[in-house]
Design a protein around this motif. Structure first.
Motif, short mmCIF file in Angstrom:
data_model
loop_
_atom_site.label_atom_id
_atom_site.label_comp_id
_atom_site.label_asym_id
_atom_site.label_seq_id
_atom_site.Cartn_x
_atom_site.Cartn_y
_atom_site.Cartn_z
N ILE A 22 0.83 -1.21 0.00
CA ILE A 22 0.00 0.00 0.00
C ILE A 22 0.87 1.25 0.00
CG2 ILE A 22 -1.61 1.38 1.39
CD1 ILE A 22 -2.93 -1.29 2.21
N THR A 23 1.81 1.35 0.92
CA THR A 23 2.61 2.56 1.01
C THR A 23 3.53 2.72 -0.20
OG1 THR A 23 4.24 1.46 2.43
CG2 THR A 23 2.49 2.70 3.53
N GLY A 24 4.01 1.62 -0.75
CA GLY A 24 4.84 1.70 -1.95
C GLY A 24 4.07 2.21 -3.15
N VAL A 25 2.84 1.75 -3.31
CA VAL A 25 2.01 2.24 -4.41
C VAL A 25 1.64 3.70 -4.18
CG1 VAL A 25 -0.21 1.95 -5.60
CG2 VAL A 25 1.18 -0.06 -5.05
N GLU A 26 1.37 4.08 -2.94
CA GLU A 26 1.09 5.49 -2.63
C GLU A 26 2.28 6.37 -2.98
OE1 GLU A 26 -2.18 5.13 0.98
OE2 GLU A 26 -0.08 5.48 1.48
N ASP A 27 3.48 5.91 -2.68
CA ASP A 27 4.69 6.66 -3.02
C ASP A 27 4.81 6.84 -4.53
OD1 ASP A 27 5.45 6.95 -0.38
OD2 ASP A 27 7.03 5.43 -0.47
N THR A 28 4.39 5.85 -5.28
CA THR A 28 4.51 5.88 -6.73
C THR A 28 3.40 6.69 -7.40
OG1 THR A 28 5.57 3.71 -6.68
CG2 THR A 28 4.69 4.44 -8.81
N LEU A 29 2.15 6.45 -6.98
CA LEU A 29 1.00 7.05 -7.66
C LEU A 29 0.36 8.21 -6.92
CD1 LEU A 29 -0.88 3.79 -8.77
CD2 LEU A 29 0.70 5.20 -10.11
N ALA A 57 -3.44 5.84 -5.74
CA ALA A 57 -3.39 4.54 -5.07
C ALA A 57 -4.78 4.14 -4.58
CB ALA A 57 -2.41 4.58 -3.91
N GLY A 58 -5.56 5.12 -4.09
CA GLY A 58 -6.92 4.82 -3.62
C GLY A 58 -7.78 4.25 -4.73
N VAL A 59 -7.67 4.81 -5.93
CA VAL A 59 -8.42 4.31 -7.07
C VAL A 59 -7.98 2.88 -7.41
CG1 VAL A 59 -8.81 4.60 -9.56
CG2 VAL A 59 -8.88 6.59 -8.03
N VAL A 60 -6.68 2.66 -7.43
CA VAL A 60 -6.13 1.34 -7.76
C VAL A 60 -6.58 0.28 -6.75
CG1 VAL A 60 -3.99 -0.01 -7.89
CG2 VAL A 60 -4.15 2.20 -9.05
#
Length: 154
Positions: free
Chosen positions: A21-28, A33-36
């Motif tokens: 979760i935090t890695g995807v938030e850092d990226t997007l 990330a919420g949408v994904v």
């Protein structure tokens, strides 16, 4: 034939899930990330309903808490404990506790349970055959008794 983990089985840690979760938030970013994660949850929930043979069953609301909790609660994948599902003011309200998304978060955190909400949303749509708009309206992280999700039919 699918690969099965012989030693470790189907479950992994909350710590590893939260790192995703935090890695995807850092990226997007948080919104991306919420949408994904909401969409990923919806796909998971829909597939789960089909695997359980309840897709299209239009099961009564009164039976949904037990069905959902059996699938994603303590006896299922342990994503969250589903405490209640009810209709109120034209909306379907789902109360959960011990969500994987809230685990390990500081009290007061603005973290929302996007994957958990998405999984319930996808299962609900698969079971009822209806389309909903979902939102998280309560969080244990921000003083709520539950992580609460409300779904309004579109």
């Amino acid at each position: 034939m699918t690969y099965q983990r012989d030693e470790l089985g189907d479950f992994s840690s909350v710590v590893c899930f939260k790192a995703v979760i935090t890695g995807v938030e850092d990226t997007l970013g948080k919104d991306g990330a919420g949408v994904v994660f909401t969409r990923a949850g919806k796909v998971r929930g829909g597939n789960l309903a089909r695997e359980l043979g309840v897709a299209g069953s239009n099961a009564p609301i009164s039976e949904l808490a037990a069905k959902l909790d059996g699938a994603i609660g303590k006896e299922g994948t342990r994503l969250a404990s589903v405490k209640s599902v009810r209709e109120e003011g034209g909306k379907i309200i789902v109360d959960t506790r011990d969500t994987v998304c809230s685990s390990g978060e500081e009290m007061g955190s603005d973290r929302n349970c996007t994957f958990t909400m998405g999984a319930i949303w996808g299962a609900l749509e698969a079971i009822t055959g209806k389309t909903y708009l979902g939102e998280q309206t309560q969080s244990v992280l921000r003083g709520g008794e539950f992580d609460r999700f409300e779904f309004e039919e579109l």
